[in-house]
Design a protein around this motif. Structure first.
Motif, mmCIF file in Angstrom:
data_model
loop_
_atom_site.group_PDB
_atom_site.id
_atom_site.type_symbol
_atom_site.label_atom_id
_atom_site.label_comp_id
_atom_site.label_asym_id
_atom_site.label_seq_id
_atom_site.Cartn_x
_atom_site.Cartn_y
_atom_site.Cartn_z
ATOM 1 N N UNK A 231 3.445 6.323 -5.492
ATOM 2 C CA UNK A 231 3.566 6.365 -6.945
ATOM 3 C C UNK A 231 2.822 7.559 -7.555
ATOM 4 N N UNK B 66 1.635 6.449 -18.073
ATOM 5 C CA UNK B 66 1.347 6.157 -16.665
ATOM 6 C C UNK B 66 1.023 4.687 -16.454
ATOM 7 N N UNK B 67 1.625 4.123 -15.424
ATOM 8 C CA UNK B 67 1.371 2.720 -15.102
ATOM 9 C C UNK B 67 0.207 2.587 -14.133
ATOM 10 N N UNK B 68 -0.086 3.662 -13.434
ATOM 11 C CA UNK B 68 -1.083 3.590 -12.386
ATOM 12 C C UNK B 68 -1.862 4.886 -12.308
ATOM 13 N N UNK B 69 -3.129 4.761 -12.001
ATOM 14 C CA UNK B 69 -3.941 5.964 -11.840
ATOM 15 C C UNK B 69 -4.304 6.095 -10.368
ATOM 16 N N UNK B 70 -3.579 6.970 -9.676
ATOM 17 C CA UNK B 70 -3.750 7.140 -8.245
ATOM 18 C C UNK B 70 -4.868 8.164 -7.981
ATOM 19 N N UNK B 71 -5.805 7.886 -7.048
ATOM 20 C CA UNK B 71 -6.878 8.853 -6.791
ATOM 21 C C UNK B 71 -6.350 10.234 -6.403
ATOM 22 N N UNK C 261 3.888 1.498 -1.199
ATOM 23 C CA UNK C 261 4.509 1.613 -2.528
ATOM 24 C C UNK C 261 3.540 2.216 -3.540
ATOM 25 N N UNK C 262 2.289 1.780 -3.489
ATOM 26 C CA UNK C 262 1.294 2.305 -4.438
ATOM 27 C C UNK C 262 1.016 3.776 -4.173
ATOM 28 N N UNK C 263 0.941 4.149 -2.905
ATOM 29 C CA UNK C 263 0.632 5.546 -2.577
ATOM 30 C C UNK C 263 1.765 6.478 -2.927
ATOM 31 N N UNK D 203 0.851 -1.198 0.000
ATOM 32 C CA UNK D 203 0.000 0.000 0.000
ATOM 33 C C UNK D 203 0.888 1.250 0.000
#
Lengths: 195, 98
Positions: free
Chosen positions: A24, A84-89, A20-22, A18
């Protein structure tokens, strides 16, 4: 990989993933550096031409900086969006925050021009808001301090009697509010990518 | 109080890692999951399929810059299962401490 996990291992894994994702966040340093240099240039040009132009021409440098910056940001944003690899809110929220800032800024400039008031002070104070919140959302202290600096700079401009003083304060606020945090953010982003 | 059973779908290192990553983002693409977990392409692919079959994630396949791109996001069912799993884990840890 069907290996068994202890409850402690499971929670540790969840926390680290979590985190790591945040972390990003999309790369934002480019925009701070771009707008920092563009707005300083517009301010300097406006100051140098203050006696040789009249009426709407006072705002020409700002308008050109806005259009140029908007175009470059749009192209860069579209390009980065494809990578982009990820779409973070939080990225989405920060994007909307800056969009709302631009709309508010355009409205304030329009009202200021109509009222015959120089918008520099109110725009500088307003700039502190998205800068501070972006810094807070990213847990990036230089940007938070940059936001505070814009607020201080805006108030300081009220007490400066001449255009040169406003120029110096504005440029200093851009250097320490956008450019320096932008450079530090770039280093931070590069570090994350190579980690 | 007995131990709550741990969801066998989530009680696996890689599937749990993938779910933990996806609950923090709106959606994440295959390469993001690959880079973040450090697992092999084949293993990530297999675990994604298992999570998808369980209804825990939604997998969308699209094209980006003319290349196939797989994007995953957590479903409402997946989120509920993840929350139940974390709650069960806390129960285990609480009972161990007590």
């Amino acid at each position: 990989m069907e290996q068994s996990l202890t409850p402690q291992e499971s929670l540790k894994l969840i926390e680290s993933m979590i985190g790591q994702a945040r972390r990003n966040f999309n790369r934002m340093s480019f925009y701070f550096l771009l707008w920092g240099f563009l707005l300083i240039s517009a301010m300097v040009v406006t100051y140098l031409l203050r006696d040789s132009v009249s009426g709407w021409q006072h705002g020409a440098a700002w308008g050109m900086a806005g259009i140029l910056g908007g175009l470059i940001s749009a192209v860069r944003g579209a390009r980065d969006g494809r990578k982009e690899l990820v779409n973070n809110p939080m990225d989405t929220t920060i994007g909307w925050l800056w969009s709302a800032f631009v709309i508010t800024m355009i409205l304030l400039i329009a009202f200021s021009v109509r009222s015959g008031v120089d918008p520099t002070i109110v725009i500088t104070i307003l700039t502190g808001l998205p800068t501070f919140i972006t810094g807070q959302a990213m847990r990036f202290r230089p940007l938070m301090l940059g936001g505070v600096l814009f607020w201080i700079a805006g108030v300081a401009m009220l007490f400066v009697p001449d255009a040169l003083g406003v120029l110096v304060i504005y440029c200093a606020s851009m250097v320490f509010g956008y450019i320096l945090p932008g450079i530090l953010l770039k280093r931070h982003e590069d570090g994350l990518r190579t980690a | 109080m007995g131990f709550a059973p741990l969801d066998p779908i989530l009680h696996n290192q890689l599937r749990l890692a993938i779910m933990s990553l996806l609950v923090s983002v709106e959606e994440g693409d295959f390469n993001f999951l690959l880079e973040s977990t450090g697992a092999t392409r084949g293993n990530v692919s297999v675990q994604i399929t298992k999570l998808k079959e369980a209804g825990y994630i939604l997998v969308k396949k699209r094209f980006r810059n003319n290349y196939p791109n797989t994007v995953c996001s957590v479903t409402a069912k997946g989120l509920k299962a993840f929350e139940a799993y974390v709650l069960a884990l806390k129960g285990y840890l609480g009972q161990q401490a007590g």
